[in-house]
Design a protein around this motif. Structure first.
Motif, PDB file in Angstrom:
ATOM      1  N   ILE A 136      -2.408 -13.138  -6.896  1.00 28.62           N
ATOM      2  CA  ILE A 136      -2.598 -11.692  -7.061  1.00 28.62           C
ATOM      3  C   ILE A 136      -4.016 -11.287  -6.667  1.00 28.62           C
ATOM      4  O   ILE A 136      -4.231 -10.203  -6.110  1.00 28.62           O
ATOM      5  CB  ILE A 136      -2.293 -11.279  -8.521  1.00 28.62           C
ATOM      6  N   GLN A 137      -4.970 -12.156  -6.938  1.00 28.80           N
ATOM      7  CA  GLN A 137      -6.344 -11.832  -6.531  1.00 28.80           C
ATOM      8  C   GLN A 137      -6.462 -11.822  -5.005  1.00 28.80           C
ATOM      9  O   GLN A 137      -7.210 -11.032  -4.430  1.00 28.80           O
ATOM     10  CB  GLN A 137      -7.341 -12.805  -7.163  1.00 28.80           C
ATOM     11  N   ARG A 138      -5.702 -12.700  -4.327  1.00 31.11           N
ATOM     12  CA  ARG A 138      -5.673 -12.663  -2.858  1.00 31.11           C
ATOM     13  C   ARG A 138      -5.036 -11.348  -2.387  1.00 31.11           C
ATOM     14  O   ARG A 138      -5.467 -10.753  -1.400  1.00 31.11           O
ATOM     15  CB  ARG A 138      -4.884 -13.857  -2.297  1.00 31.11           C
ATOM     16  N   ALA A 139      -4.001 -10.922  -3.080  1.00 34.41           N
ATOM     17  CA  ALA A 139      -3.370  -9.631  -2.741  1.00 34.41           C
ATOM     18  C   ALA A 139      -4.384  -8.508  -2.922  1.00 34.41           C
ATOM     19  O   ALA A 139      -4.466  -7.586  -2.104  1.00 34.41           O
ATOM     20  CB  ALA A 139      -2.146  -9.394  -3.615  1.00 34.41           C
ATOM     21  N   GLY A 140      -5.179  -8.598  -3.969  1.00 33.84           N
ATOM     22  CA  GLY A 140      -6.225  -7.603  -4.216  1.00 33.84           C
ATOM     23  C   GLY A 140      -7.255  -7.599  -3.101  1.00 33.84           C
ATOM     24  O   GLY A 140      -7.720  -6.545  -2.658  1.00 33.84           O
ATOM     25  N   GLU A 141      -7.606  -8.781  -2.610  1.00 32.70           N
ATOM     26  CA  GLU A 141      -8.557  -8.879  -1.501  1.00 32.70           C
ATOM     27  C   GLU A 141      -8.005  -8.150  -0.267  1.00 32.70           C
ATOM     28  O   GLU A 141      -8.737  -7.447   0.433  1.00 32.70           O
ATOM     29  CB  GLU A 141      -8.807 -10.359  -1.174  1.00 32.70           C
ATOM     30  N   ALA A 142      -6.692  -8.297  -0.039  1.00 29.74           N
ATOM     31  CA  ALA A 142      -6.062  -7.671   1.133  1.00 29.74           C
ATOM     32  C   ALA A 142      -6.065  -6.149   1.049  1.00 29.74           C
ATOM     33  O   ALA A 142      -5.945  -5.467   2.076  1.00 29.74           O
ATOM     34  CB  ALA A 142      -4.627  -8.183   1.299  1.00 29.74           C
ATOM     35  N   VAL A 143      -6.197  -5.624  -0.161  1.00 37.54           N
ATOM     36  CA  VAL A 143      -6.305  -4.168  -0.335  1.00 37.54           C
ATOM     37  C   VAL A 143      -7.506  -3.642   0.453  1.00 37.54           C
ATOM     38  O   VAL A 143      -7.489  -2.543   0.985  1.00 37.54           O
ATOM     39  CB  VAL A 143      -6.434  -3.812  -1.837  1.00 37.54           C
ATOM     40  N   TYR A 144      -8.552  -4.483   0.559  1.00 34.76           N
ATOM     41  CA  TYR A 144      -9.796  -4.054   1.216  1.00 34.76           C
ATOM     42  C   TYR A 144      -9.849  -4.428   2.690  1.00 34.76           C
ATOM     43  O   TYR A 144     -10.829  -4.120   3.364  1.00 34.76           O
ATOM     44  CB  TYR A 144     -11.001  -4.648   0.485  1.00 34.76           C
ATOM     45  N   SER A 145      -8.818  -5.117   3.200  1.00 35.68           N
ATOM     46  CA  SER A 145      -8.814  -5.475   4.626  1.00 35.68           C
ATOM     47  C   SER A 145      -8.604  -4.201   5.438  1.00 35.68           C
ATOM     48  O   SER A 145      -8.162  -3.170   4.905  1.00 35.68           O
ATOM     49  CB  SER A 145      -7.692  -6.473   4.909  1.00 35.68           C
ATOM     50  N   GLU A 146      -8.910  -4.289   6.715  1.00 36.25           N
ATOM     51  CA  GLU A 146      -8.773  -3.105   7.566  1.00 36.25           C
ATOM     52  C   GLU A 146      -7.327  -2.599   7.569  1.00 36.25           C
ATOM     53  O   GLU A 146      -7.070  -1.408   7.380  1.00 36.25           O
ATOM     54  CB  GLU A 146      -9.212  -3.451   8.983  1.00 36.25           C
ATOM     55  N   ALA A 147      -6.384  -3.528   7.762  1.00 36.33           N
ATOM     56  CA  ALA A 147      -4.967  -3.140   7.785  1.00 36.33           C
ATOM     57  C   ALA A 147      -4.545  -2.602   6.416  1.00 36.33           C
ATOM     58  O   ALA A 147      -3.844  -1.588   6.322  1.00 36.33           O
ATOM     59  CB  ALA A 147      -4.106  -4.337   8.179  1.00 36.33           C
TER      60      ALA A 147
END
Ligand SMILES: *Cc1c(COP(=O)(O)O)cnc(C)c1O
Length: 404
Positions: free
Chosen positions: A294-305
């Protein structure tokens, strides 16, 4: 013989959502041919964005291999996520919040309920009225609120700050000085905000009085107006008086995924004691971290895409908000919110009570909303509609309301 924590016995039943559910069930049973549209929910409906789903899948696969498996996370949360938060939510907005002032958690509800543990039982809390119920109820459980008066629907030891159309939903400094001030901006349930200059006044007030502000910014992603702060740390001196709570639930649809964080600045002290150290101690003792996946999913929230996709998702809900707001205004209703938040707060027509309006809306328009009185006595005579439904349902609901 053991005894229970008697404070739990003081809590009045939370009748709001169960009463709504009962009324809706009774109506649909009596009118099986009518389709009911629900605009009462405070839960998102759009699926998790593709960039986040991709990150989730990748993290799941990592867990299948001993070389990339992750066990317990560090106490504060994984560095990759705290780094992304510090950069995107704070540094980019000019707030000097560092990675080690961020505590990753499973959501804003737990943090906003747990944070009161740091304070003495004799501290007096101040809340806006209407209010998100967690702030008061968690303090009741801790024995901080006195006794409940069912006539006035208030606690004897809580300071209420009415937010109504008369004061443009901007809380005023209370007569009695509080120790702990809860602010939720943009606000649930009213959908309103306060200008950054007003927030600065609250920060100055807290610093002057020696109070702490618990700032719930769960709806930060919905802010569209320039003069509304995205973080309380945009205000001068907020790091000396404020704790900020954030959630991934409303900006990224994580209500069923669970992720949030709390910021406790290191300079925030009470009589020389660091609240950061206290929260770190509490976190380390009672919490073992949000899941790696879930923390990786949270990181993806901030990715460009991720950012691009979430911008669209928020825009989808905000389009619903303007459908509701404009539709109601055109039908002659007095409406608030819906500009920086996915909630529309309307004044019930005439002298109708919140529940009378609920019944009329259900029976005549087959639309479900939430009576404002359920959020506090000053919510009486108001009603909440949410933008979290589908666009089609929102348009259909407004069509019905306009034909009332
Ligand atoms: C939805 C909501 C939250 C979010 O809680 P999570 O536990 O992160 O899902 C927090 N505060 C308010 C005011 C909310 O409306």
């Amino acid at each position: 013989m053991y005894q229970i924590n008697d404070n739990y016995q003081k809590l009045p039943g939370s009748y709001l959502f169960s009463t709504i559910a009962k009324k809706v069930a009774a109506f649909t049973e009596a009118n099986p041919d009518k389709s009911v549209i629900r605009l009462g929910i405070g839960d998102v409906t759009q699926p998790i964005a593709p960039a986040i789903i991709q990150a989730l899948h990748k993290a799941v696969d990592e867990m299948a291999d001993a070389a990339s498996f992750h066990g317990y996370a560090p106490d504060l949360g994984h560095e990759f996520l705290r780094h992304a938060i510090a950069e995107n939510d704070y540094k980019k907005r000019g707030c000097s919040i560092s990675e080690d002032e961020i505590f990753v958690s499973d959501g804003a509800k737990s943090d906003s309920g747990n944070i009161q543990e740091l304070f003495d039982v004799n501290c007096k809390i101040a809340v806006t009225d209407p209010v998100y119920p967690v702030y008061v109820d968690s303090n009741v459980m801790a024995g901080r609120c006195g006794v409940y008066d069912s006539d006035s629907q208030t606690w004897s030891n809580v300071i209420y700050m009415p937010c109504t159309r008369e004061n443009h939903f901007i809380p005023e400094f209370p007569k009695e000085t509080p120790d702990i001030i809860y602010l939720c901006i943009p606000n649930n349930p009213t959908g309103t905000t306060i200008p950054k200059t007003k927030l600065q006044e609250w920060v100055d007030y807290a610093n002057e009085k020696g109070a702490v502000i618990i700032y719930d910014a769960a709806y930060e992603a919905y802010i569209t107006q320039e003069d509304v702060a995205h973080s309380i740390y945009e205000c001068m001196g907020a790091d000396r008086c404020a704790i900020e709570i954030r959630s991934f639930s409303k900006n990224a649809g994580f209500t069923g995924v669970r992720l949030g964080f709390t910021v406790v600045p290191k300079v925030l002290t009470c009589n020389g004691v660091s609240l950061h150290a206290m929260w770190a101690r509490r976190h380390g003792t009672k919490y073992n971290g949000a899941p790696y996946i879930i923390q990786r999913a949270g990181e993806a929230v901030y990715s460009e895409a991720g950012q691009a996709q979430l911008k669209e998702q928020v825009a989808y809900y905000m389009k619903n908000a303007s459908v509701i707001k404009e539709g109601l205004s055109a039908a002659g209703y007095e409406v608030y919110g819906g500009v920086n938040a996915p909630y529309i707060w309307l004044k019930t027509p005439g002298q109708m009570s919140s529940w009378e309006f609920f019944d009329e809306l259900l029976e005549e328009a087959n639309v479900v909303g939430t009576p404002g009185s359920g959020f506090g006595p000053s919510g009486e005579g108001y009603f909440r509609l949410t933008a979290f439904g589908s666009y089609e349902n929102t348009v259909a609901a407004l069509e019905r309301i306009r034909n009332l």
